[in-house]
Design a protein around this motif. Structure first.
Motif, short mmCIF file in Angstrom:
data_model
loop_
_atom_site.label_atom_id
_atom_site.label_comp_id
_atom_site.label_asym_id
_atom_site.label_seq_id
_atom_site.Cartn_x
_atom_site.Cartn_y
_atom_site.Cartn_z
N TRP A 51 -4.42 -7.07 -6.53
CA TRP A 51 -3.47 -7.36 -5.43
C TRP A 51 -2.99 -6.08 -4.76
O TRP A 51 -2.57 -6.10 -3.60
N LYS A 52 -3.05 -4.97 -5.48
CA LYS A 52 -2.65 -3.68 -4.88
C LYS A 52 -3.49 -3.41 -3.64
O LYS A 52 -2.98 -2.93 -2.61
N GLY A 53 -4.79 -3.75 -3.72
CA GLY A 53 -5.69 -3.53 -2.59
C GLY A 53 -5.25 -4.32 -1.37
O GLY A 53 -5.34 -3.83 -0.23
N ASN A 93 2.04 -6.85 -8.94
CA ASN A 93 2.52 -8.19 -8.61
C ASN A 93 3.22 -8.13 -7.25
O ASN A 93 4.35 -7.66 -7.15
N PRO A 94 2.55 -8.59 -6.18
CA PRO A 94 3.19 -8.49 -4.86
C PRO A 94 4.48 -9.30 -4.76
O PRO A 94 5.30 -9.06 -3.87
N TYR A 95 4.68 -10.24 -5.67
CA TYR A 95 5.91 -11.04 -5.67
C TYR A 95 6.94 -10.53 -6.67
O TYR A 95 7.89 -11.23 -7.00
N ASN A 96 6.72 -9.30 -7.18
CA ASN A 96 7.70 -8.71 -8.10
C ASN A 96 9.07 -8.72 -7.43
O ASN A 96 9.26 -8.10 -6.38
N PRO A 97 10.06 -9.42 -8.00
CA PRO A 97 11.37 -9.51 -7.33
C PRO A 97 12.01 -8.15 -7.08
O PRO A 97 12.81 -7.99 -6.15
N ASP A 123 -3.43 -15.65 -16.08
CA ASP A 123 -2.21 -16.31 -15.65
C ASP A 123 -1.44 -15.54 -14.55
O ASP A 123 -1.00 -16.14 -13.57
N ASP A 124 -1.35 -14.23 -14.72
CA ASP A 124 -0.56 -13.43 -13.77
C ASP A 124 -1.22 -13.39 -12.39
O ASP A 124 -0.58 -13.67 -11.36
N THR A 125 -2.51 -13.04 -12.38
CA THR A 125 -3.24 -12.94 -11.11
C THR A 125 -3.24 -14.30 -10.40
O THR A 125 -3.04 -14.39 -9.19
N LEU A 126 -3.43 -15.35 -11.18
CA LEU A 126 -3.50 -16.67 -10.57
C LEU A 126 -2.13 -17.17 -10.13
O LEU A 126 -2.04 -18.00 -9.21
N ASP A 259 5.72 -4.68 -17.84
CA ASP A 259 4.93 -4.57 -16.61
C ASP A 259 5.52 -5.43 -15.49
O ASP A 259 6.54 -6.11 -15.70
N SER A 260 4.87 -5.40 -14.31
CA SER A 260 5.49 -6.05 -13.14
C SER A 260 5.43 -7.57 -13.24
O SER A 260 5.99 -8.27 -12.39
N PHE A 261 4.76 -8.10 -14.27
CA PHE A 261 4.79 -9.54 -14.50
C PHE A 261 5.74 -9.88 -15.65
O PHE A 261 5.78 -11.02 -16.11
N GLY A 262 6.43 -8.84 -16.18
CA GLY A 262 7.44 -9.08 -17.22
C GLY A 262 6.90 -9.07 -18.65
O GLY A 262 7.59 -9.51 -19.57
#
Ligand code: F6P
Length: 369
Positions: A51-53, A93-97, A123-126, A259-262
């Motif tokens: 998602w960084k890309g 994670n582009p949705y990282n709060p 799970d995270d990517t999806l 990490d950015s997904f917790g």
């Protein structure tokens, strides 16, 4: 002929099987004969680093090409033999709060004129793919994770190759363990799921297997080890999942990082356990952490084949316009499930039917499973 552009990315921890899946997305999407039949000409663009890309690849900026890789049949020809991911990955994670970059992702998808997006991940990517789908992005998911903990599919890319690593390394340890009459504790990955430890331990013939789904008693582990020695064992192989914990205790965490997904970084239970076994049994005990070796190396035959099938199935979904789905392997068949249904629950070992809580090992009654 109508033209359509597919973006593809790999997110989260790398593993073997990602490159075969990407190869087969490209080969199937750009196949001349199929394009003629479909009346659509697809092109596939690889997006680097997950998602960084998509956060970075803004075509109005000069450096966007650094994040994009046009993928032709020629480019991907040899990819199915290689491990890791040719596109790179990240845990962005582009949705990282704490740093929401989802608007940028949505704008870039628009600016890059991506008609469809294939996200290969766990799970995270999806979870990101699902949120984008809710915003109208035409997304298709492919399941991967060596942890095999993704709900909605019986297989996730990378798992079998990781099992092969576990078996190979344990086979190596056996000779040295036997020479010195030692106990070896082998720590596997898997986060909160015990699949790698259980199926790796079963495949390798480990004496004791400890999984996160069932808290162990150290006294019981020591009793089992001593019982085995009384019965003539020269050495012992004990497999412990990184997420396993003693009853009343908690998971062993490597560092304080999240990490950015917790997620916390798990690791270290193998060493703690080895010390407790040596103290309790007076037997010389060593520990080995297999760590990222389980994610490395060339994909085994099964991951090459499943990568191929998942890649082809992902293109089938795109051609049918069946978006918001993850391709899946269930009960011996390739199928698909809504990504939304997969999230928020994990596929874990069912202790009742798959684990022997007396022997701390796999079940010995198979047909009643
Ligand atoms: O989810 C895959 C996995 O390999 C887990 O088994 C492990 O806990 C984690 O990723 C390790 O992550 P990293 O590569 O960030 O150290």
């Amino acid at each position: 002929m109508k033209k359509s552009r597919i973006g593809i990315l790999t997110g989260g921890g790398d593993c073997a099987g990602l490159n075969p899946a990407m190869k087969w997305v490209v080969k199937t999407a750009t196949d001349d004969r199929l394009q003629g039949e479909r009346g659509v000409q697809y092109e596939v663009i690889g997006i680097r680093d997950g998602w960084k890309g998509l956060v970075q690849a803004d075509p109005s900026r000069g450096d966007s090409q650094e994040w994009l890789v046009p993928l032709s049949q020629d480019t991907v020809r040899t990819w199915d033999r290689t491990g890791g991911t040719m596109l790179g990955t990240s845990r962005t994670n582009p949705y990282n709060p704490k740093n929401d970059q989802s608007k940028k992702v949505l704008q870039n998808i628009e600016k890059l004129r991506l008609d469809a997006l294939v996200a290969i991940g766990g799970d995270d990517t999806l979870s990101v793919a699902c949120k984008l789908a809710k915003e109208g992005v035409k997304v298709v998911g492919i399941p991967k994770t060596i942890d095999k903990d993704l709900w909605g599919t019986d297989y996730t890319l990378g798992f079998e190759t990781a099992l092969n690593v576990i078996v190979e390394e344990i086979d190596r340890l056996r000779t040295t363990a036997g020479s010195h009459k030692r106990v070896f504790v082998v720590e596997t990955m898997g986060r909160t799921a015990g699949w790698l430890a259980l199926e790796g331990g079963e495949s390798a013939g480990a004496y004791i297997i400890l999984i996160p789904e069932y808290d162990f008693s150290i006294d019981k582990v020591n009793e089992l080890v001593l019982e085995g020695r009384r019965q003539g064992a020269r050495y012992d192989i004990i497999v412990v999942a990184e997420g396993a914990k003693p009853a009343g205790g908690s998971e062993t965490v490597k560092d304080g990082l999240i990490d950015s997904f917790g997620h916390k970084t798990l690791g270290g239970i193998g060493e703690t356990l080895a010390k407790a076994i040596q103290e309790g049994t007076k037997l010389e005990t060593r520990s080995v952490v297999l760590s990222h070796l389980q994610r490395g190396g060339a994909p085994c035959a099964y991951d090459r084949r499943m990568g191929r099938y998942f890649g082809i199935a992902a293109v089938d979904l795109i051609v049918k316009g069946d978006f918001g789905k993850m391709v899946s392997y269930r009960n011996g068949h390739l199928t698909s499930v809504p990504i939304n249904d997969v999230l928020g629950k994990l596929s874990l070992v069912d202790v009742k039917t798959q684990y022997d809580t007396e022997r701390y090992n796999g079940r010995r009654t198979i047909l009643s499973r």
